[in-house]
Design an enzyme around this catalytic site. Structure first.
Site, mmCIF file in Angstrom:
data_model
loop_
_atom_site.group_PDB
_atom_site.id
_atom_site.type_symbol
_atom_site.label_atom_id
_atom_site.label_comp_id
_atom_site.label_asym_id
_atom_site.label_seq_id
_atom_site.Cartn_x
_atom_site.Cartn_y
_atom_site.Cartn_z
ATOM 1 N N GLU A 1 0.822 -1.205 0.000
ATOM 2 C CA GLU A 1 0.000 0.000 0.000
ATOM 3 C C GLU A 1 0.861 1.262 0.000
ATOM 4 O O GLU A 1 1.634 1.506 0.934
ATOM 5 C CB GLU A 1 -0.923 -0.023 1.228
ATOM 6 N N ARG B 1 4.328 1.128 1.994
ATOM 7 C CA ARG B 1 4.336 0.135 3.060
ATOM 8 C C ARG B 1 5.341 -0.948 2.674
ATOM 9 O O ARG B 1 5.276 -1.522 1.586
ATOM 10 C CB ARG B 1 2.938 -0.455 3.216
ATOM 11 N N ARG C 1 -0.506 -0.898 16.008
ATOM 12 C CA ARG C 1 -1.059 0.221 15.252
ATOM 13 C C ARG C 1 -1.681 1.225 16.216
ATOM 14 O O ARG C 1 -2.877 1.207 16.477
ATOM 15 C CB ARG C 1 -2.059 -0.294 14.218
#
Length: 544
Positions: A395, A411, A475
């Site tokens: 990504e 990414r 995250r």
């Protein structure tokens, strides 16, 4: 003998740490959501060895806080701690307000909290006469803040927890945080809205008319990736993100070809505004068949819809209100040897010369993922792909850093940090940027990158803005960062952290106006959280 004395000293110190009553306080750094009746402001942990009662808690709001924007302040008791956690430092025994359970995302879960007191339309100083009996050992309390629903999204709240009084004197208060600025946010999409289990994969743009468009996956059954029952949803705001219209469906395949909806899912959107014409494009991946397996592993080589994922576009010419039937561009751009081709979720761009550019990712003939770009020079009629920027990447987001020069921020499956490459020929050739794999840390997650030209912002400087989970593991710590040197550095003094707690972590940025940055992201408090931040809050030392 000396070692024995050292050990004894350490043992006594460790025991004494837990021998007396203590009070620990942690101030949260998470969005204060409008339309939530509870938002966690402070966590309070009381280790009661001698104390038997919490008598009083008081806090004071900063003089900068507009009290009319605060509806109420509440004190909750969260219970005690499990024996299994003894010796560890926690600030809550459970998640008091869920962001993942459909229909239960807007208020404290009464199973985990007891309301002790509440102050409606609070004064600047709030005093809770708690008079609450303590459980022997660890006790958890927390302070909740409810904002008025018409509060500005630019509102900031600062407060100090001044006193925590027990029925014994001189109990120390240890603060884990201080000087936190709480920012207001809006849950544009939350679990259970419109009967949907989950919303994922944000994209965000500002149209030529100033409308803010947020795009995302509508994941009806659960939160898993394609292939599942997933459509592309879009939300519109015509007042700079303060309020949002009801959700629209921009792309859906239903029961195409006689297969169930869950085997016709379309997702992972990327949205692009054609700055020349005002048209808006969405790129998304359609999966037909695949038996509800993950598309990443089940898409095959070839071109037809029965074997490989399809790269689809939808177009709007009325500022995002209605959308065209899906347009399949797979035959134009996919190499038949690739197992899968799809967009980089988030947003695409219009270059200064009018070229439309979407980031892309593909799994090549050796099953290695690669990131790159696709582009159109004829307003979206035809599209082209040249070469990958870097292998083992997925990504990505693209920005035109100088006229004709594209930066791809990727990414990287190697983990730890973002990969960055530059092209001057629309992806025929790529060179590694000096910041690649060194400047921007990541936990392997999607991120956002936008270029803000000097003429388009209040600071009058060319700026790169970047957002992602600012960690290498987990995250969390969603942060917006700024660079004034073309991405060579993103100094700590040019950063604003929005959400310290865990979520899915995807984000997308847009400029709302010359002064304000908008972000749509997967936060710890709502699936699609929108916030606005003044550019001067991110870059505070320029042109004051």
């Amino acid at each position: 003998m000396k070692k024995a004395l050292i050990f004894l000293f350490l043992f006594v110190a460790a025991v004494s740490q837990y021998a007396a009553d203590t009070i620990r306080v942690k101030e949260t750094q998470i969005p204060l959501l409008l339309h939530r009746t509870d938002n966690v402001l402070f966590y309070i942990r009381i280790d009661a060895k001698k104390a038997q009662k919490l008598e009083e808690i008081s806090l004071t709001f900063s003089d900068k806080v507009n009290l009319s924007e605060i509806k109420s302040v509440k004190l909750y008791y969260g219970g005690t701690e499990t024996v299994q956690k003894q010796g560890q430092l926690f600030f809550s025994p459970a998640t008091y307000i869920t962001s993942f359970t459909p229909g239960k995302t807007r208020e404290a879960n009464s199973s985990y909290s007891l309301k002790v007191a509440e102050k409606i339309s609070p004064a600047r100083k709030v005093v809770f006469d708690a008079n609450y009996n303590l459980f022997p050992g660890i006790n958890y309390f927390w302070i909740s803040l409810q904002m008025n629903p018409n509060a500005s999204l630019l509102t900031k709240v600062e407060a100090v927890l001044e006193t925590v009084k027990l029925d014994i004197p001189a109990v120390p208060v240890i603060s884990a945080t201080e000087g936190v600025i709480h920012r207001v946010g809006l849950g544009v999409r939350q679990a259970g809205d419109d009967g949907v289990a989950a919303y994922r994969i944000p994209g965000l743009v500002t149209t030529k008319k100033g409308t803010v468009l947020g795009v995302y996956d509508i994941r009806y059954n659960n939160s898993v990736d394609l292939q599942e029952h997933i459509d592309i949803g879009i939300s519109r705001s015509t007042d700079k993100g303060q309020t949002w219209e009801p959700m629209r469906v921009a792309m859906s395949f239903g029961e195409y070809g006689g297969l169930p909806k869950a085997q016709n899912g379309v997702g992972d959107p990327s949205i692009l505004v054609d700055k020349k014409t005002g048209a808006i494009w969405i790129a998304a991946l359609w999966t037909h068949g695949m038996g509800n397996g993950r598309a990443w592993f089940n898409s095959q080589q070839g071109m037809d819809i029965d074997h490989t994922g399809q790269l689809m576009l939808a177009k709007s010419t009325d500022d995002g209100k209605t959308w065209s039937e899906p347009i399949n561009i797979t035959p134009q751009v996919k190499d038949p040897s690739w197992f899968l081709l799809l967009q980089g979720p988030g947003m695409g761009i219009t270059m200064q010369n009018g070229t439309l550019v979407f980031p892309i990712q593909f799994i090549d003939s050796t099953r290695i993922p690669n990131a790159g770009i696709m582009y159109s020079k004829d307003r979206g009629k035809t599209w082209h792909i040249h070469n990958a920027a870097r292998s083992n990447t997925t990504e990505a987001q693209v920005a035109e850093v100088t006229p004709g020069v594209l930066m791809l921020n990727m990414r990287d499956n190697r983990g730890g940090s973002r990969a960055v490459s530059i092209t001057t020929d629309l992806g025929k050739t790529w060179t590694e940027h000096p910041s690649s794999r060194s400047v921007l840390q990541e936990p392997v997650c999607m991120a956002s990158l936008i270029k803000v030209e000097a003429k388009d912002n209040i600071l009058g400087k060319d700026i790169l803005l970047f957002s992602n989970p600012n960690t290498t593991k987990g995250r969390n710590h969603i942060t917006i960062k700024a660079s004034l040197d073309g991405g060579l550095s993103f100094p700590e003094e040019y950063q604003v952290m929005l959400d310290e707690e865990d979520g899915w972590g995807y984000s997308c940025l847009t400029m709302i106006d010359k002064e304000t940055v908008g972000i749509l992201y997967e936060s710890s408090v709502a699936h699609m959280t929108f916030q606005k931040i003044k550019l001067r809050d991110i870059i505070p030392f320029q042109n004051k």
